[in-house]
Design an enzyme around this catalytic site. Sequence first.
Site, PDB file in Angstrom:
ATOM      1  CG  HIS A 243     -71.299  18.557   8.176  1.00  9.34           C
ATOM      2  ND1 HIS A 243     -72.266  19.040   9.025  1.00  9.34           N
ATOM      3  CD2 HIS A 243     -70.899  19.614   7.425  1.00  9.34           C
ATOM      4  CE1 HIS A 243     -72.457  20.331   8.792  1.00  9.34           C
ATOM      5  NE2 HIS A 243     -71.640  20.711   7.838  1.00  9.34           N
TER       6      HIS A 243
HETATM    7  O1  RIB Z   1     -74.934  19.111   4.996  1.00  7.47           O
HETATM    8  C1  RIB Z   1     -73.605  18.666   5.147  1.00  7.47           C
HETATM    9  C2  RIB Z   1     -73.287  17.617   4.143  1.00  7.47           C
HETATM   10  O2  RIB Z   1     -73.423  18.164   2.830  1.00  7.47           O
HETATM   11  C3  RIB Z   1     -71.829  17.126   4.234  1.00  7.47           C
HETATM   12  O3  RIB Z   1     -71.764  15.790   3.811  1.00  7.47           O
HETATM   13  C4  RIB Z   1     -71.122  18.004   3.251  1.00  7.47           C
HETATM   14  O4  RIB Z   1     -69.951  17.402   2.711  1.00  7.47           O
HETATM   15  C5  RIB Z   1     -72.161  18.138   2.174  1.00  7.47           C
HETATM   16  O5  RIB Z   1     -72.079  16.980   1.351  1.00  7.47           O
END
Ligand code: RIB
Length: 313
Positions: A243
């Site tokens: 992500h």
């Molecule tokens: O949904 C994914 C996000 O939530 C990413 O930033 C992960 O690190 C969590 O913070």
Amino acid sequence: MAPRKIIIDTDPGQDDAVAILLALASPDDLDVLGITAVAGNVPLPLTQKNARIVCELAGKPETKVFSGCDAPIARKLVTAEHVHGKTGLDGPSLPDPSMALQDQHAVDFIVETLRSEPEGTITLCPLGPLTNIATALQRAPDIAGRIQEIVLMGGAYFEVGNITPAAEFNIYVDPEAAKVVFACGAPITVMPLDVTHKALVTAERNNAFRALGSPVGVAVAEMTDFFERFDKEKYGSAGAPLHDPCVTAYLIQPELFTGRHINVEIETGSDLTLGMTVADWWGVTDRAPNATFMGDINADGFFSLLTERLARL
Ligand code: RIB
Ligand code: CA
């Protein structure tokens, strides 16, 4: 061209760690003025510690790390140990940090930096709940017009939620903060699950990290080995979605991503859809566009950039 000045706001988190490593491996592209920790994946004492662990793993102990808000602006903290493990950085065994935490509060650092640096030269890169950013905007509304761009990981439209049926974790944890940020008027670029779920660390890609043979390469492979089990179980996906590194990769090679400039509003009233990013992808409302919402990624290009840069550390 001079490197872009950025502040990374983060809740490490294995994927945050990779995003930070990519940034610190790219000094010709990015000048990391500071890393501000926020409560999110795990509580603040761990996220600020993990941020320092990652800076030392990168061999950059001179990086300034600040501790920020320990709870959302209007709610109780929700964490994600079920995804990231109890330390937030489960997988590799990395030494506790010896580098110091900065004394200044993260929110004060964000405000001070935006006021002292020339207007339009600072990019904020939130990788977790938007509590620090929203608190800075509420405390100093004048900074909104001074921000070059906010490039954040959060939200979802076609992919819907990962923490509830409707909401992505970062937005869900602090929806009131997200509402403040999306209304602030600064240019916003969003890396939602729609894109990050296409940045999957397949076995082949993870083997390429491990094959770097460096402490960084091996640690990233071990983080991914741990981090992927949640998504593999839930989605049957081919590997962990990276992500947060999508934010850093966008800053270095924006052409890896495509999206639309649309209106994005945040649900804060309904318990059923709290934290949903209501993205007007099809332009069916007359609400003014306020964000560039990414929808696609050149995943092979993303991973070749990431692997090449990690090899530099
Ligand atoms: O949904 C994914 C996000 O939530 C990413 O930033 C992960 O690190 C969590 O913070
Ligand atoms: Ca994160």
